[in-house]
Design a protein around this motif. Structure first.
Motif, PDB file in Angstrom:
ATOM      1  N   ALA A  14      43.711  37.865  31.000  1.00 57.88           N
ATOM      2  CA  ALA A  14      42.715  37.202  31.841  1.00 57.88           C
ATOM      3  C   ALA A  14      42.932  37.561  33.314  1.00 57.88           C
ATOM      4  O   ALA A  14      41.960  37.820  34.047  1.00 57.88           O
ATOM      5  N   SER A  15      44.199  37.591  33.738  1.00 60.15           N
ATOM      6  CA  SER A  15      44.448  37.932  35.134  1.00 60.15           C
ATOM      7  C   SER A  15      44.099  39.386  35.421  1.00 60.15           C
ATOM      8  O   SER A  15      43.553  39.715  36.481  1.00 60.15           O
ATOM      9  N   ILE A  16      44.364  40.275  34.479  1.00 63.05           N
ATOM     10  CA  ILE A  16      44.005  41.688  34.642  1.00 63.05           C
ATOM     11  C   ILE A  16      42.487  41.842  34.689  1.00 63.05           C
ATOM     12  O   ILE A  16      41.946  42.595  35.511  1.00 63.05           O
ATOM     13  N   GLU A  17      41.786  41.132  33.821  1.00 60.22           N
ATOM     14  CA  GLU A  17      40.314  41.205  33.815  1.00 60.22           C
ATOM     15  C   GLU A  17      39.736  40.657  35.111  1.00 60.22           C
ATOM     16  O   GLU A  17      38.768  41.202  35.650  1.00 60.22           O
ATOM     17  N   ALA A  18      40.326  39.590  35.638  1.00 55.76           N
ATOM     18  CA  ALA A  18      39.865  39.035  36.916  1.00 55.76           C
ATOM     19  C   ALA A  18      40.100  40.036  38.042  1.00 55.76           C
ATOM     20  O   ALA A  18      39.244  40.226  38.915  1.00 55.76           O
ATOM     21  N   GLU A  19      41.252  40.684  38.036  1.00 61.96           N
ATOM     22  CA  GLU A  19      41.563  41.697  39.046  1.00 61.96           C
ATOM     23  C   GLU A  19      40.599  42.878  38.939  1.00 61.96           C
ATOM     24  O   GLU A  19      40.112  43.396  39.943  1.00 61.96           O
ATOM     25  N   MET A  20      40.309  43.276  37.714  1.00 59.67           N
ATOM     26  CA  MET A  20      39.382  44.391  37.499  1.00 59.67           C
ATOM     27  C   MET A  20      37.983  44.026  37.989  1.00 59.67           C
ATOM     28  O   MET A  20      37.304  44.830  38.634  1.00 59.67           O
ATOM     29  N   LYS A  21      37.557  42.788  37.725  1.00 59.15           N
ATOM     30  CA  LYS A  21      36.236  42.346  38.175  1.00 59.15           C
ATOM     31  C   LYS A  21      36.179  42.331  39.704  1.00 59.15           C
ATOM     32  O   LYS A  21      35.175  42.737  40.299  1.00 59.15           O
ATOM     33  N   LYS A  22      37.272  41.881  40.345  1.00 59.42           N
ATOM     34  CA  LYS A  22      37.330  41.855  41.805  1.00 59.42           C
ATOM     35  C   LYS A  22      37.235  43.274  42.364  1.00 59.42           C
ATOM     36  O   LYS A  22      36.530  43.531  43.345  1.00 59.42           O
ATOM     37  N   MET A  23      37.928  44.221  41.711  1.00 54.98           N
ATOM     38  CA  MET A  23      37.874  45.621  42.153  1.00 54.98           C
ATOM     39  C   MET A  23      36.471  46.196  41.972  1.00 54.98           C
ATOM     40  O   MET A  23      35.982  46.937  42.832  1.00 54.98           O
TER      41      MET A  23
END
Length: 89
Positions: free
Chosen positions: A13-22
Motif C-alpha cells: 500500500a505504501s509503495i502504491e501510494a508513492e507510485m501514485k504520488k510520482m
C-alpha cells in the motif's frame, strides 16, 4: 502468517501510494511542459504575424510608389528613361 501478510499489504500500500504520488508529479510536469510549448508556439505565431504585416505594409508602399510614378508619366506623357526590367524600349 497473518503478520507477514499484513506486513506485505502495508508495504504494498505504501509503495502504491508513492507510485501514485510520482505519477501525479509527472502529470503536473507534463502539463507545465505542454504549457511552455504552447506559449512558445504563440510567441512564434505572433512574430510571424508581425513580419507578415511589415511585408504587407512595405508591399503597399511600393505599390503606391509605382502607381504615383505611373500617374506622373501618364500626366507628362513621357516614357521612363530607365527600363522596368521586364519591358524595355
Amino acid at each position: 502468517m497473518a503478520s507477514i501478510s499484513s506486513w506485505e499489504n502495508s508495504k504494498q500500500a505504501s509503495i502504491e501510494a508513492e507510485m501514485k504520488k510520482m505519477e501525479e508529479a509527472l502529470e503536473k510536469k507534463k502539463a507545465q511542459y505542454a504549457e511552455k510549448i504552447k506559449n512558445k508556439v504563440a510567441i512564434i505565431h505572433k512574430a510571424a504575424e508581425e513580419r507578415r504585416a511589415l511585408v504587407e505594409a512595405k508591399r503597399g508602399q511600393q505599390l503606391l510608389k509605382v502607381e504615383e510614378e505611373a500617374a506622373r508619366y501618364r500626366a507628362t506623357g513621357d516614357l521612363p528613361k530607365k527600363g522596368t526590367g521586364w519591358f524595355q524600349i
